[in-house]
Structures are given as C-alpha cells and as structure tokens.
Design an enzyme around this catalytic site. Structure first.
Site, PDB file in Angstrom:
ATOM      1  NE  ARG A 178      78.705 -29.167  -0.468  1.00  0.00           N
ATOM      2  CZ  ARG A 178      78.979 -30.232   0.296  1.00  0.00           C
ATOM      3  NH1 ARG A 178      78.546 -30.300   1.536  1.00  0.00           N
ATOM      4  NH2 ARG A 178      79.701 -31.231  -0.179  1.00  0.00           N
ATOM      5  CD  GLU A 228      90.444 -43.046   0.248  1.00  0.00           C
ATOM      6  OE1 GLU A 228      91.651 -43.162   0.499  1.00  0.00           O
ATOM      7  OE2 GLU A 228      89.729 -42.098   0.652  1.00  0.00           O
TER       8      GLU A 228
HETATM    9  P1  AMP Z   1      82.822 -37.468  -6.108  1.00  0.00           P
HETATM   10  O1  AMP Z   1      81.745 -38.512  -6.214  1.00  0.00           O
HETATM   11  O2  AMP Z   1      84.138 -38.021  -5.613  1.00  0.00           O
HETATM   12  O3  AMP Z   1      82.978 -36.673  -7.384  1.00  0.00           O
HETATM   13  O4  AMP Z   1      82.380 -36.478  -4.961  1.00  0.00           O
HETATM   14  C1  AMP Z   1      81.431 -35.523  -5.220  1.00  0.00           C
HETATM   15  C2  AMP Z   1      80.558 -35.222  -4.033  1.00  0.00           C
HETATM   16  O5  AMP Z   1      81.285 -35.155  -2.809  1.00  0.00           O
HETATM   17  C3  AMP Z   1      79.921 -33.879  -4.234  1.00  0.00           C
HETATM   18  O6  AMP Z   1      78.545 -33.994  -3.891  1.00  0.00           O
HETATM   19  C4  AMP Z   1      80.662 -32.951  -3.329  1.00  0.00           C
HETATM   20  O7  AMP Z   1      79.764 -32.133  -2.644  1.00  0.00           O
HETATM   21  C5  AMP Z   1      81.436 -33.827  -2.367  1.00  0.00           C
HETATM   22  N1  AMP Z   1      82.882 -33.545  -2.345  1.00  0.00           N
HETATM   23  C6  AMP Z   1      83.864 -34.406  -2.707  1.00  0.00           C
HETATM   24  N2  AMP Z   1      85.071 -33.882  -2.514  1.00  0.00           N
HETATM   25  C7  AMP Z   1      84.874 -32.643  -2.035  1.00  0.00           C
HETATM   26  C8  AMP Z   1      85.758 -31.583  -1.628  1.00  0.00           C
HETATM   27  N3  AMP Z   1      87.092 -31.694  -1.695  1.00  0.00           N
HETATM   28  N4  AMP Z   1      85.203 -30.440  -1.198  1.00  0.00           N
HETATM   29  C9  AMP Z   1      83.858 -30.319  -1.124  1.00  0.00           C
HETATM   30  N5  AMP Z   1      82.991 -31.270  -1.470  1.00  0.00           N
HETATM   31  C10 AMP Z   1      83.481 -32.430  -1.922  1.00  0.00           C
END
Ligand code: AMP
Length: 183
Positions: free
Chosen positions: A71, A108
């Site tokens: 995205r 996780e």
């Molecule tokens: P993180 O590495 O945990 O910061 O996760 C970021 C990636 O996961 C991004 O590329 C987001 O598109 C996706 N992502 C994680 N959590 C969400 C959420 N609650 N809603 C939408 N996309 C998420």
C-alpha cells in the site's frame, strides 16, 4: 463516508480521518484493520493526502521516495510524481529481481524480512521512506535500515496512519517521523 470540513479560497480541506474505515478482526481476531480504500477512492481525500505530503517534502532536495510494499506504493508513486522525485520499492523477500540488501524484523510470532535493490540508493540520495500504516514499527524501521546501509540520507520517515498506542515510532531511533493521521 468522508467529510469536507471547510472551504477557503479555492481550497477544499477534507478531514482525512473520516475516510479511514475500521475493519474489526481482520486479518485475524483481535486486530482492527485500518482500511484506506475509502480514502483512495474519494478524489478529494486522495488528492488532499498527497498534497499535504507534497507540501511538506517539496523543495527539500528529496531525490527518492522509498515506498514499502504494497500500500506504500500507491501513495509513494503519487508523492514522487508530485515532488519530482523517483520512487524506489522496498519489497517482501524474493520479489526484486536484481541483487538486494535484506533486513529482518520481529513479528508477534517469528520474523519477516524486506529487501531493496543494492544499486537503488546511493550516498547522493536524500529520501523520504513511506508506508500506509505504522503499527509496531518493525517494517518502517527495517526499510530505514535498508536505506542507511545503502548510504542514503533519510530526510524523514512518513505514514498516512500511525497507531500511536503501539509506540512504533520509537523503533525508528533517530529518524524523524511524520504522520498525516494518528490514532
Ligand atoms: P508494523 O511493522 O507492525 O509497523 O506493521 C506495518 C505494516 O503492516 C504496514 O505495511 C501496514 O500496512 C500493516 N499493518 C499493520 N497493522 C495494521 C493495521 N491495524 N491496519 C492496517 N495495516 C496494518
């Protein structure tokens, strides 16, 4: 869905948050997914999001927008075009065809990795690293490390949405961070 909140001169200001849709229990129970598709399909909101980023990064000497699969590509391409920069993809493992650098980050359960082409960023580059959402920060932090190990200078890391209660920005260490929307 979506509200135009005020009008001044020829500008329409839109409340970007009102174009984000919560999808409970996606992709698994307990996760509330922040769905950006209502924002993407509303011309006034997509334009506003890109314009806010473009105003922030125009005339800052940005040579490349480093955008994270998948995205991040949507916003990254429009932003790069708007500010006259190139766009460099950061992708999941195995998608990029030429030689890559790889960075892993904690999930996780287990780890995941992202890659960048080794010749995509040089020490002459000043970049914005962009994704749609920062949650735990692992993905964005890994993308920033890829830029740094390529010798590039990071002007700022940015997202459309920050889930601030997860403190993801702390993983970015010294990299400045900006978001359009915070929860
Ligand atoms: P993180 O590495 O945990 O910061 O996760 C970021 C990636 O996961 C991004 O590329 C987001 O598109 C996706 N992502 C994680 N959590 C969400 C959420 N609650 N809603 C939408 N996309 C998420």
């Amino acid at each position: 869905m979506g509200h135009i909140i005020w009008w001044q001169r020829d500008e329409v200001m839109v409340d970007l948050k009102s174009y984000i849709r919560d999808i409970p229990d996606f992709p698994k129970p307990g996760i509330t997914f922040k769905d950006i598709t209502p924002l993407l399909k509303a011309p006034e909101a997509f334009r506003e999001a890109i314009e806010q980023l473009a105003q922030r990064y125009r005339d800052k000497g940005i040579t490349q927008v480093v955008a994270i699969e998948s995205r991040g590509f949507i916003f990254g391409a429009a932003l790069a075009y708007a500010i006259g920069a190139g766009i460099v993809p950061v992708r999941k493992v195995g998608k990029l065809p030429a030689a890559t650098y790889r960075e892993s980050y904690e999930l996780e359960y287990g780890t995941d990795s992202v890659e960048i082409h080794q010749d995509a960023i040089t020490s002459a580059d000043r970049v914005v690293v962009l994704d749609d959402v920062i949650a735990t920060g692992g993905t964005l932090a890994a993308a920033c490390r890829l830029v740094q190990s390529s010798g590039g200078e990071i002007h700022e890391a940015a997202t459309i949405i920050e889930l601030s209660f997860l403190n993801g920005r702390e993983k970015l260490n010294d990299v400045p961070f900006f978001t359009l929307i915070s929860y």
